[in-house]
Design a protein around this motif. Structure first.
Motif, PDB file in Angstrom:
ATOM      1  N   PRO A 126       0.830  -1.211   0.000  1.00 35.36           N
ATOM      2  CA  PRO A 126       0.000   0.000   0.000  1.00 35.36           C
ATOM      3  C   PRO A 126       0.860   1.255   0.000  1.00 35.36           C
ATOM      4  N   ASP A 127       0.417   2.270  -0.719  1.00 36.54           N
ATOM      5  CA  ASP A 127       1.135   3.547  -0.713  1.00 36.54           C
ATOM      6  C   ASP A 127       0.430   4.494   0.258  1.00 36.54           C
ATOM      7  N   TRP A 128       0.887   4.458   1.514  1.00 34.29           N
ATOM      8  CA  TRP A 128       0.297   5.314   2.531  1.00 34.29           C
ATOM      9  C   TRP A 128       0.759   6.758   2.346  1.00 34.29           C
ATOM     10  N   ARG A 129       0.021   7.656   2.925  1.00 37.59           N
ATOM     11  CA  ARG A 129       0.271   9.090   2.774  1.00 37.59           C
ATOM     12  C   ARG A 129       1.714   9.444   3.125  1.00 37.59           C
ATOM     13  N   GLY A 130       2.325  10.252   2.272  1.00 35.41           N
ATOM     14  CA  GLY A 130       3.679  10.746   2.516  1.00 35.41           C
ATOM     15  C   GLY A 130       3.746  12.221   2.179  1.00 35.41           C
ATOM     16  N   ASN A 131       4.794  12.603   1.465  1.00 34.45           N
ATOM     17  CA  ASN A 131       4.973  14.023   1.153  1.00 34.45           C
ATOM     18  C   ASN A 131       4.435  14.410  -0.223  1.00 34.45           C
ATOM     19  N   ASN A 132       3.834  13.449  -0.920  1.00 28.41           N
ATOM     20  CA  ASN A 132       3.239  13.668  -2.237  1.00 28.41           C
ATOM     21  C   ASN A 132       4.245  14.019  -3.329  1.00 28.41           C
ATOM     22  N   ARG A 133       5.535  13.737  -3.115  1.00 27.53           N
ATOM     23  CA  ARG A 133       6.503  13.905  -4.207  1.00 27.53           C
ATOM     24  C   ARG A 133       6.290  12.842  -5.287  1.00 27.53           C
ATOM     25  N   LEU A 134       5.861  11.659  -4.858  1.00 27.11           N
ATOM     26  CA  LEU A 134       5.527  10.559  -5.771  1.00 27.11           C
ATOM     27  C   LEU A 134       6.725  10.036  -6.566  1.00 27.11           C
ATOM     28  N   ASP A 135       7.939  10.219  -6.045  1.00 27.63           N
ATOM     29  CA  ASP A 135       9.122   9.798  -6.797  1.00 27.63           C
ATOM     30  C   ASP A 135       9.039   8.336  -7.230  1.00 27.63           C
ATOM     31  N   SER A 136       8.765   7.435  -6.287  1.00 26.64           N
ATOM     32  CA  SER A 136       8.711   6.014  -6.616  1.00 26.64           C
ATOM     33  C   SER A 136       7.573   5.702  -7.580  1.00 26.64           C
ATOM     34  N   LEU A 137       6.428   6.318  -7.351  1.00 22.83           N
ATOM     35  CA  LEU A 137       5.262   6.011  -8.175  1.00 22.83           C
ATOM     36  C   LEU A 137       5.440   6.518  -9.602  1.00 22.83           C
ATOM     37  N   LEU A 138       5.989   7.713  -9.750  1.00 26.31           N
ATOM     38  CA  LEU A 138       6.262   8.227 -11.089  1.00 26.31           C
ATOM     39  C   LEU A 138       7.214   7.299 -11.842  1.00 26.31           C
ATOM     40  N   ASN A 139       8.221   6.799 -11.138  1.00 22.61           N
ATOM     41  CA  ASN A 139       9.154   5.870 -11.775  1.00 22.61           C
ATOM     42  C   ASN A 139       8.451   4.597 -12.223  1.00 22.61           C
ATOM     43  N   ILE A 140       7.622   4.024 -11.348  1.00 22.63           N
ATOM     44  CA  ILE A 140       6.951   2.756 -11.666  1.00 22.63           C
ATOM     45  C   ILE A 140       6.050   2.897 -12.887  1.00 22.63           C
ATOM     46  N   VAL A 141       5.351   4.019 -12.999  1.00 21.26           N
ATOM     47  CA  VAL A 141       4.478   4.226 -14.148  1.00 21.26           C
ATOM     48  C   VAL A 141       5.277   4.205 -15.447  1.00 21.26           C
ATOM     49  N   ARG A 142       6.517   4.689 -15.401  1.00 18.47           N
ATOM     50  CA  ARG A 142       7.328   4.798 -16.609  1.00 18.47           C
ATOM     51  C   ARG A 142       8.312   3.652 -16.796  1.00 18.47           C
ATOM     52  N   ASP A 143       8.669   2.974 -15.705  1.00 15.12           N
ATOM     53  CA  ASP A 143       9.614   1.849 -15.786  1.00 15.12           C
ATOM     54  C   ASP A 143       9.250   0.879 -14.666  1.00 15.12           C
ATOM     55  N   PRO A 144       8.765  -0.313 -14.975  1.00 10.29           N
ATOM     56  CA  PRO A 144       8.213  -1.195 -13.941  1.00 10.29           C
ATOM     57  C   PRO A 144       9.240  -1.902 -13.065  1.00 10.29           C
TER      58      PRO A 144
END
Length: 201
Positions: free
Chosen positions: A76-94
């Motif tokens: 689960p991606d619990w609330r953080g600082n909303n930078r989304l660094d990891s999530l942005l990466n995953i969307v573009r490179d799995p």
């Protein structure tokens, strides 16, 4: 300074991998790897994207991941600082890598694989806590899973060396330094604990 740019030259500096280091790799959860990972409340998620790589700690008050099937984990991606660094990466490179740790154990279990994001309502609901759900869930397909040699944590005395945090700068101090005083400072540090407690989940 000379740098090593050749695989043959690199391998010449090290010995042949031991049989155990090669045989320990599994392609999905085994009963004992499952037991180990489900005891972990903390992992480091590493991702890669066009801007570079990212390593992000992920923690929970129980198992940090959930098994969907022997070859699939959900984080689960619990609330953080909303930078989304990891999530942005995953969307573009799995491609992802995870390191699971358990306090007191010098061993680490590693998972390499691929990931996708989902906002599936049923899956998000499985992680609900205190009336809150993660915004998204990272679904990880296991490519390989294996244990890591304990030497690194032993050298660092990670669990036995005591508290070494005295004298470290606070996040507020660091933020004030890099923003030339526009953000952070003592007030940031005073108020952060209360903010975090309200938005833990």
């Amino acid at each position: 300074m000379q740098y090593i740019n050749d695989i043959t030259a690199l391998e010449a500096l090290y010995g042949t991998p031991g049989a155990a280091s090669m045989r320990k790799v599994a392609r999905q959860l085994t009963p004992l790897y499952r037991k180990w990972i489900m005891a972990s409340r903390l992992c480091v998620l590493s991702t890669v994207g066009p801007e570079g790589v990212d390593g992000s700690p992920r923690g929970d008050d129980g198992p940090v991941v959930t098994e969907l099937d022997p070859g699939t984990l959900a984080l689960p991606d619990w609330r953080g600082n909303n930078r989304l660094d990891s999530l942005l990466n995953i969307v573009r490179d799995p491609r992802v890598a995870l390191m699971f740790m358990v306090p007191g154990s010098n061993n680490v279990v590693r998972v390499n694989g691929t990931a996708r994001l989902t906002a599936d309502a049923d899956l998000r609901a499985r992680f609900e806590k205190k009336g809150k759900q993660p915004a998204t869930v990272i679904v990880i397909e296991i490519g390989e899973i294996y244990s890591q040699c304990a030497r690194a944590l032993m050298r660092a005395e990670t669990w036995t060396g005591g508290d070494h945090s005295a004298g470290l700068p606070t996040v507020g101090e660091i933020l004030a330094e890099v923003s030339q005083g526009e953000e952070g400072g003592a007030r940031y540090d005073r108020e952060w604990g209360a903010r975090a407690a309200k938005t833990m989940w």
